[in-house]
Design a protein around this motif. Sequence first.
Motif, PDB file in Angstrom:
ATOM      1  N   LEU A   1       0.939  -1.305   0.061  1.00 40.40           N
ATOM      2  CA  LEU A   1       0.041  -0.052   0.056  1.00 40.40           C
ATOM      3  C   LEU A   1       0.908   1.352  -0.081  1.00 40.40           C
ATOM      4  CD1 LEU A   1      -2.877   1.283   0.090  1.00 40.40           C
ATOM      5  CD2 LEU A   1      -2.516   0.996   2.845  1.00 40.40           C
ATOM      6  N   VAL A   2       1.864   1.287   0.895  1.00 39.31           N
ATOM      7  CA  VAL A   2       2.459   2.574   1.031  1.00 39.31           C
ATOM      8  C   VAL A   2       3.546   2.607  -0.366  1.00 39.31           C
ATOM      9  CG1 VAL A   2       4.638   3.374   2.218  1.00 39.31           C
ATOM     10  CG2 VAL A   2       3.064   2.602   3.471  1.00 39.31           C
TER      11      VAL A   2
ATOM     12  N   ARG B   1       2.582   1.483  -3.339  1.00 38.49           N
ATOM     13  CA  ARG B   1       1.819   2.171  -4.374  1.00 38.49           C
ATOM     14  C   ARG B   1       1.468   3.521  -4.214  1.00 38.49           C
ATOM     15  NH1 ARG B   1      -0.969  -2.982  -4.274  1.00 38.49           N
ATOM     16  NH2 ARG B   1      -0.250  -4.095  -6.038  1.00 38.49           N
ATOM     17  N   VAL B   2       1.235   4.043  -3.105  1.00 39.23           N
ATOM     18  CA  VAL B   2       0.910   5.467  -2.786  1.00 39.23           C
ATOM     19  C   VAL B   2       2.208   6.213  -3.239  1.00 39.23           C
ATOM     20  CG1 VAL B   2       0.585   7.310  -0.997  1.00 39.23           C
ATOM     21  CG2 VAL B   2      -0.733   5.317  -0.999  1.00 39.23           C
ATOM     22  N   LYS B   3       3.622   5.660  -2.665  1.00 40.11           N
ATOM     23  CA  LYS B   3       4.723   6.491  -3.085  1.00 40.11           C
ATOM     24  C   LYS B   3       5.000   6.533  -4.469  1.00 40.11           C
ATOM     25  CE  LYS B   3       7.561   6.236   1.106  1.00 40.11           C
ATOM     26  NZ  LYS B   3       8.719   5.601   1.483  1.00 40.11           N
TER      27      LYS B   3
ATOM     28  N   LEU C   1       2.575   7.214  -6.949  1.00 42.28           N
ATOM     29  CA  LEU C   1       1.844   8.385  -7.786  1.00 42.28           C
ATOM     30  C   LEU C   1       2.781   9.618  -7.838  1.00 42.28           C
ATOM     31  CD1 LEU C   1      -1.139   8.545  -5.151  1.00 42.28           C
ATOM     32  CD2 LEU C   1      -0.919   7.368  -7.430  1.00 42.28           C
TER      33      LEU C   1
ATOM     34  N   GLY D   1      -6.105   9.747  -4.104  1.00 43.29           N
ATOM     35  CA  GLY D   1      -6.280   9.177  -2.970  1.00 43.29           C
ATOM     36  C   GLY D   1      -7.418   9.467  -2.317  1.00 43.29           C
TER      37      GLY D   1
ATOM     38  N   TRP E   1      -9.969   6.278  -1.138  1.00 41.44           N
ATOM     39  CA  TRP E   1     -10.681   6.404   0.085  1.00 41.44           C
ATOM     40  C   TRP E   1     -12.247   6.324   0.247  1.00 41.44           C
ATOM     41  CZ3 TRP E   1      -8.406   4.196   3.869  1.00 41.44           C
ATOM     42  CH2 TRP E   1      -6.994   3.997   4.123  1.00 41.44           C
TER      43      TRP E   1
END
Length: 170
Positions: free
Chosen positions: A21-22, A24-26, A28, A116, A120
């Motif tokens: 998860l982290v 994938r967010v990083k 972006l 994001g 959510w």
Amino acid sequence: MSTPDATDDAVRELLLLMPRLVGRVKRLPVPEQLRSFDLAPRHLSLLSLLLLDGPLTISQLAEKLDLAPTTVSLIVSDLSRKGVLERREDEADRRRRIIDISPDSRPAISEWLSPGAHAWRRALTPLTPAQRRTFIDTLLAYETAVTDTANQAPATEEPADIDQRRPPTT
């Protein structure tokens, strides 16, 4: 290997999920306009609030971010110097300053942070209000536990054995 303990199964699943998860967010992509600003997580939280809630005062931002007003003021000053934020007088009380995302920066910030927020919303919409509250409270409890653990463990101490059911090897 499955265990009879459902909590252990959930811990295992989360230990595998969180790094993905982290990661994938990083990944972006930061919009070109924002790349040179060295934005940190504290900036992102502030920008997200302004994007979602609209213009706010330093006091309102400090309360929502759970930070001291002086800390928020420093962050706002930093982002204002970079042209990301703007301060204006509050028409109702000229002593107060209203903080908002600058019109030039808003499209880039929205492009970056909106996916994001949409993700959510998509994940949370099927849940009941009580389930959403439980989810958020669980994440907050995890954050507190990680912080407490990090603050209690001396730097030279070996990390705790991941399997708490068996004694650590010596």
